[in-house]
Design a protein around this motif. Structure first.
Motif, PDB file in Angstrom:
ATOM      1  N   SER A   1       0.834  -1.205   0.000  1.00 19.22           N
ATOM      2  CA  SER A   1       0.000   0.000   0.000  1.00 19.22           C
ATOM      3  C   SER A   1       0.866   1.250   0.000  1.00 19.22           C
ATOM      4  O   SER A   1       2.096   1.183   0.143  1.00 19.22           O
ATOM      5  CB  SER A   1      -0.922   0.003   1.228  1.00 19.22           C
ATOM      6  OG  SER A   1      -1.825   1.089   1.194  1.00 19.22           O
ATOM      7  N   LEU A   2       0.239   2.378  -0.156  1.00 20.14           N
ATOM      8  CA  LEU A   2       0.930   3.657  -0.112  1.00 20.14           C
ATOM      9  C   LEU A   2       1.520   3.864   1.286  1.00 20.14           C
ATOM     10  O   LEU A   2       0.897   3.520   2.287  1.00 20.14           O
ATOM     11  CB  LEU A   2      -0.062   4.770  -0.441  1.00 20.14           C
ATOM     12  CG  LEU A   2       0.495   6.179  -0.649  1.00 20.14           C
ATOM     13  CD1 LEU A   2       1.361   6.239  -1.901  1.00 20.14           C
ATOM     14  CD2 LEU A   2      -0.648   7.179  -0.762  1.00 20.14           C
ATOM     15  N   ASN A   3       2.701   4.435   1.336  1.00 14.39           N
ATOM     16  CA  ASN A   3       3.307   4.772   2.620  1.00 14.39           C
ATOM     17  C   ASN A   3       2.596   6.005   3.167  1.00 14.39           C
ATOM     18  O   ASN A   3       2.714   7.105   2.630  1.00 14.39           O
ATOM     19  CB  ASN A   3       4.806   5.045   2.443  1.00 14.39           C
ATOM     20  CG  ASN A   3       5.528   5.155   3.775  1.00 14.39           C
ATOM     21  OD1 ASN A   3       5.053   5.805   4.706  1.00 14.39           O
ATOM     22  ND2 ASN A   3       6.680   4.515   3.874  1.00 14.39           N
ATOM     23  N   LEU A   4       1.856   5.809   4.237  1.00 16.40           N
ATOM     24  CA  LEU A   4       1.015   6.878   4.772  1.00 16.40           C
ATOM     25  C   LEU A   4       1.837   8.068   5.255  1.00 16.40           C
ATOM     26  O   LEU A   4       1.422   9.228   5.110  1.00 16.40           O
ATOM     27  CB  LEU A   4       0.156   6.340   5.919  1.00 16.40           C
ATOM     28  CG  LEU A   4      -0.708   5.106   5.610  1.00 16.40           C
ATOM     29  CD1 LEU A   4      -1.585   4.774   6.811  1.00 16.40           C
ATOM     30  CD2 LEU A   4      -1.552   5.323   4.373  1.00 16.40           C
ATOM     31  N   ALA A   5       3.009   7.785   5.822  1.00 19.67           N
ATOM     32  CA  ALA A   5       3.855   8.865   6.334  1.00 19.67           C
ATOM     33  C   ALA A   5       4.391   9.727   5.193  1.00 19.67           C
ATOM     34  O   ALA A   5       4.397  10.966   5.276  1.00 19.67           O
ATOM     35  CB  ALA A   5       5.003   8.279   7.151  1.00 19.67           C
TER      36      ALA A   5
ATOM     37  N   ALA B   1      12.602   4.953   4.224  1.00 22.40           N
ATOM     38  CA  ALA B   1      11.227   4.769   3.766  1.00 22.40           C
ATOM     39  C   ALA B   1      11.145   4.871   2.246  1.00 22.40           C
ATOM     40  O   ALA B   1      12.092   5.298   1.580  1.00 22.40           O
ATOM     41  CB  ALA B   1      10.312   5.805   4.406  1.00 22.40           C
ATOM     42  N   SER B   2      10.004   4.478   1.706  1.00 20.35           N
ATOM     43  CA  SER B   2       9.768   4.565   0.275  1.00 20.35           C
ATOM     44  C   SER B   2       8.320   4.990   0.045  1.00 20.35           C
ATOM     45  O   SER B   2       7.544   5.166   0.995  1.00 20.35           O
ATOM     46  CB  SER B   2      10.054   3.244  -0.417  1.00 20.35           C
ATOM     47  OG  SER B   2       9.945   3.384  -1.830  1.00 20.35           O
ATOM     48  N   LEU B   3       7.936   5.142  -1.232  1.00 13.14           N
ATOM     49  CA  LEU B   3       6.582   5.587  -1.529  1.00 13.14           C
ATOM     50  C   LEU B   3       5.546   4.522  -1.183  1.00 13.14           C
ATOM     51  O   LEU B   3       4.411   4.842  -0.833  1.00 13.14           O
ATOM     52  CB  LEU B   3       6.467   5.960  -3.011  1.00 13.14           C
ATOM     53  CG  LEU B   3       5.126   6.511  -3.493  1.00 13.14           C
ATOM     54  CD1 LEU B   3       4.737   7.771  -2.720  1.00 13.14           C
ATOM     55  CD2 LEU B   3       5.161   6.792  -4.991  1.00 13.14           C
ATOM     56  N   PHE B   4       5.936   3.252  -1.258  1.00 10.11           N
ATOM     57  CA  PHE B   4       5.031   2.148  -0.939  1.00 10.11           C
ATOM     58  C   PHE B   4       5.617   1.305   0.180  1.00 10.11           C
ATOM     59  O   PHE B   4       6.819   1.342   0.454  1.00 10.11           O
ATOM     60  CB  PHE B   4       4.767   1.293  -2.178  1.00 10.11           C
ATOM     61  CG  PHE B   4       4.143   2.057  -3.312  1.00 10.11           C
ATOM     62  CD1 PHE B   4       2.797   2.380  -3.289  1.00 10.11           C
ATOM     63  CD2 PHE B   4       4.917   2.475  -4.392  1.00 10.11           C
ATOM     64  CE1 PHE B   4       2.222   3.102  -4.330  1.00 10.11           C
ATOM     65  CE2 PHE B   4       4.357   3.198  -5.433  1.00 10.11           C
ATOM     66  CZ  PHE B   4       3.002   3.514  -5.397  1.00 10.11           C
TER      67      PHE B   4
ATOM     68  N   GLU C   1      -2.513  -4.047  10.514  1.00  9.37           N
ATOM     69  CA  GLU C   1      -1.677  -2.868  10.738  1.00  9.37           C
ATOM     70  C   GLU C   1      -2.213  -1.657   9.973  1.00  9.37           C
ATOM     71  O   GLU C   1      -2.299  -0.550  10.516  1.00  9.37           O
ATOM     72  CB  GLU C   1      -0.241  -3.160  10.292  1.00  9.37           C
ATOM     73  CG  GLU C   1       0.525  -4.084  11.216  1.00  9.37           C
ATOM     74  CD  GLU C   1       1.912  -4.402  10.683  1.00  9.37           C
ATOM     75  OE1 GLU C   1       2.836  -4.575  11.499  1.00  9.37           O
ATOM     76  OE2 GLU C   1       2.076  -4.480   9.443  1.00  9.37           O
ATOM     77  N   LEU C   2      -2.556  -1.870   8.715  1.00 10.07           N
ATOM     78  CA  LEU C   2      -3.024  -0.751   7.907  1.00 10.07           C
ATOM     79  C   LEU C   2      -4.339  -0.189   8.423  1.00 10.07           C
ATOM     80  O   LEU C   2      -4.541   1.028   8.457  1.00 10.07           O
ATOM     81  CB  LEU C   2      -3.185  -1.201   6.454  1.00 10.07           C
ATOM     82  CG  LEU C   2      -1.887  -1.412   5.680  1.00 10.07           C
ATOM     83  CD1 LEU C   2      -2.161  -2.080   4.334  1.00 10.07           C
ATOM     84  CD2 LEU C   2      -1.133  -0.102   5.475  1.00 10.07           C
TER      85      LEU C   2
ATOM     86  N   ILE D   1      -4.619  11.083  -6.824  1.00  9.48           N
ATOM     87  CA  ILE D   1      -5.453  10.721  -5.678  1.00  9.48           C
ATOM     88  C   ILE D   1      -5.442   9.202  -5.628  1.00  9.48           C
ATOM     89  O   ILE D   1      -6.028   8.530  -6.477  1.00  9.48           O
ATOM     90  CB  ILE D   1      -6.896  11.239  -5.840  1.00  9.48           C
ATOM     91  CG1 ILE D   1      -6.901  12.757  -6.098  1.00  9.48           C
ATOM     92  CG2 ILE D   1      -7.729  10.904  -4.598  1.00  9.48           C
ATOM     93  CD1 ILE D   1      -6.401  13.587  -4.959  1.00  9.48           C
ATOM     94  N   PHE D   2      -4.761   8.666  -4.622  1.00  9.65           N
ATOM     95  CA  PHE D   2      -4.509   7.218  -4.573  1.00  9.65           C
ATOM     96  C   PHE D   2      -5.475   6.530  -3.601  1.00  9.65           C
ATOM     97  O   PHE D   2      -5.573   6.916  -2.431  1.00  9.65           O
ATOM     98  CB  PHE D   2      -3.072   6.946  -4.137  1.00  9.65           C
ATOM     99  CG  PHE D   2      -2.691   5.497  -4.214  1.00  9.65           C
ATOM    100  CD1 PHE D   2      -2.202   4.958  -5.391  1.00  9.65           C
ATOM    101  CD2 PHE D   2      -2.847   4.666  -3.112  1.00  9.65           C
ATOM    102  CE1 PHE D   2      -1.871   3.612  -5.465  1.00  9.65           C
ATOM    103  CE2 PHE D   2      -2.522   3.329  -3.183  1.00  9.65           C
ATOM    104  CZ  PHE D   2      -2.033   2.800  -4.367  1.00  9.65           C
ATOM    105  N   PRO D   3      -6.210   5.502  -4.061  1.00  9.54           N
ATOM    106  CA  PRO D   3      -7.150   4.791  -3.185  1.00  9.54           C
ATOM    107  C   PRO D   3      -6.426   3.838  -2.228  1.00  9.54           C
ATOM    108  O   PRO D   3      -5.588   3.044  -2.649  1.00  9.54           O
ATOM    109  CB  PRO D   3      -8.031   4.020  -4.177  1.00  9.54           C
ATOM    110  CG  PRO D   3      -7.135   3.760  -5.350  1.00  9.54           C
ATOM    111  CD  PRO D   3      -6.227   4.955  -5.442  1.00  9.54           C
ATOM    112  N   LEU D   4      -6.779   3.924  -0.965  1.00  9.32           N
ATOM    113  CA  LEU D   4      -6.173   3.063   0.046  1.00  9.32           C
ATOM    114  C   LEU D   4      -7.078   1.890   0.409  1.00  9.32           C
ATOM    115  O   LEU D   4      -6.657   0.736   0.437  1.00  9.32           O
ATOM    116  CB  LEU D   4      -5.867   3.867   1.316  1.00  9.32           C
ATOM    117  CG  LEU D   4      -4.940   5.065   1.162  1.00  9.32           C
ATOM    118  CD1 LEU D   4      -4.903   5.866   2.455  1.00  9.32           C
ATOM    119  CD2 LEU D   4      -3.535   4.615   0.772  1.00  9.32           C
TER     120      LEU D   4
END
Length: 468
Positions: A137-141, A166-169, A176-177, A402-405
């Motif tokens: 998933s997208l890295n929320l931070a 960290a990375s983008l994903f 956890e998510l 706009i990325f869907p989580l």
């Protein structure tokens, strides 16, 4: 003499028929008043009423199903600036709203205040897998820092990313998510719904309907305020309607139903779509119209919800609500798979399949009582990322995305026991009264007509006999 007796008997029949017909006709408005009076009395939110019993308790079983978006090509996005390809993973199902309202307090101005406790219990048997399933998933931070920090501060974001490697994903478990994990980049707990368990929504203060039944359930204050103070606009900040669990009795399907949703810090309206049969009970289905999340160019009322002209292409983007001004973090809310959204939303993220049938929100409302007997609340949580000349993991990104989580389907369906109770206590009484009305009216009209015709025949026959 026999002819006279027959005439008298028929005249009596005509009178009886007329009386029965009049009685049936009189019962229609009288019966309507009786029904309305009973329903209004039982709809007031106070101890001893049917409405209070349903309102104060936890009520029907409510489930939240989650579908998480699993990124299939994270390296291609990072290295080549490719469009992300996602595959939804789910449902992961939780039982929610199983806790009764707390701190219920009645006030002298015919309002009542309360807290809504939050809790979620995982239902493995209703889920596609365990909470330990892994999702990319997208890295929320990273996405959160990109949204919150201005461009001149991107060097600080780059420093935090490098320091925490960290990375983008990221790869995380479903649990956890959804409910939180320790993030080393921002040194805090991150998650889609953090915090949730053990928290409260409210205080809510709503009208009981004791002084005016048309106001029953309507929210007077939320968290002590009559506005949400999130949009810097009087219209958008208004708190309208109920919490959608019930509405004023005798619902008019030609009028929209208004309700407030604290998760998105705004009020919305639903419009009549169809009349349905829910376990033998007639209900009106109300749905959110496309205008709810339409661009301000299509629906000018939404202008005050547009907070970022850059990301929304000068407020022309439809289908997304930027709730960064709401205390929910740098989040964008939409319907699942961007239903009713601008085409570029599904063009910038591949793998989405919007369906009005499967991704729309609806309410099934019993029109006499105004009780919501079934619903499906469907929302999608998104975050935004975009290009940056400073942040390494974003240098290949070509445009704002706009990325869907995750998308959520919160549902409740009327159970058999409650359905039978409603049919027995309300519908059967209304049905019986209507049958009595129609029976008296029908029998009276038939008796009156037959006797009148027979009287005319007998009278004519008697007159002819006199002439002979």
């Amino acid at each position: 003499m026999g002819c006279c007796n027959r005439q008298y008997g028929l005249i009596a029949g005509i009178v009886v028929g007329a009386v029965l017909a009049v009685l049936g006709g009189v019962l229609i408005p009288v019966g309507k008043n009786i029904i309305e009076g009973t329903v209004e009395k039982e709809s007031v939110i106070e101890n001893g009423t049917t409405a209070y019993e349903n309102w104060a308790a936890a009520g029907a079983l409510v489930y939240r199903q989650f579908w998480l978006y699993d990124v299939q090509n994270p390296l291609e996005v990072l290295q080549n600036g490719s469009k992300p390809v996602v595959l939804e993973k789910g449902p992961y199902t939780y039982r929610t709203r199983y806790l009764a309202k707390e701190n219920i307090t009645h006030h002298s101005n015919h309002t009542v205040s309360f807290l809504l406790p939050a809790g979620a219990i995982f239902e493995r048997s209703k889920s596609v897998g365990p909470e330990e399933d892994s999702v990319t998933s997208l890295n929320l931070a990273v996405a959160g820092a990109y949204s919150l920090f201005p461009k001149i501060m991107h060097f600080l974001v780059e420093s935090l990313i490098k320091k925490s490697n960290a990375s983008l994903f990221q790869h995380r478990t479903v649990g956890e998510l959804l409910w939180g994990y320790p993030d080393t980049m921002l040194n805090r707990t991150m998650g889609f719904f953090v915090p949730y368990n053990g928290t409260y929504d409210g205080y809510y203060n709503v009208h009981t309907g004791k002084d005016d039944i048309s106001k029953v359930g309507i929210i007077d204050r939320w968290r002590g305020e009559r506005t949400v103070n999130a949009w810097d606009n009087r219209y958008c900040d208004m708190i309208n309607g109920t919490d959608a669990s019930s509405f004023a009795p005798f619902v008019n399907k030609k009028k929209p139903l208004y309700f407030f949703t604290s998760e998105i810090c705004r009020s919305v309206s639903a419009v009549y779509e169809d009349t349905m049969d829910l376990k033998g009970i007639k209900v009106y289905r109300f749905t959110l119209p496309p205008s709810t999340l339409a661009s301000p160019k299509v629906n000018p009322d939404n202008q005050c919800f547009c907070k970022d002209k850059l990301v929304t292409n000068d407020c022309t983007m439809a289908g997304v609500l930027d709730i960064r001004s709401c205390p929910r973090g740098p989040v964008y809310i939409s319907l699942p798979h961007f239903v009713h959204g601008s085409p570029d939303l599904t063009e910038n993220v591949l793998g989405l399949n919007p369906s009005v049938e499967h991704h729309s929100t609806y309410l099934d409302v019993e029109p006499t009582t105004g009780f919501t007997l079934g619903f499906a609340k469907r929302l999608q949580v998104n975050m935004m990322y975009g290009p940056s000349r400073v942040i390494t993991v974003l240098k290949k990104v070509k445009d704002y995305t706009i990325f869907p989580l995750v998308w959520m389907n919160e549902t409740a369906v009327l159970d058999d026991e409650t359905a039978e109770r409603i049919k027995e206590e309300l519908m059967s009484r209304i049905g019986l009264l209507k049958k009595i009305q129609n029976g008296l009216l029908g029998v009276g009209v038939i008796t009156f007509t037959i006797c009148l015709i027979s009287y005319c025949v007998v009278r004519k026959c008697g007159d002819q006999n006199k002439l002979v």
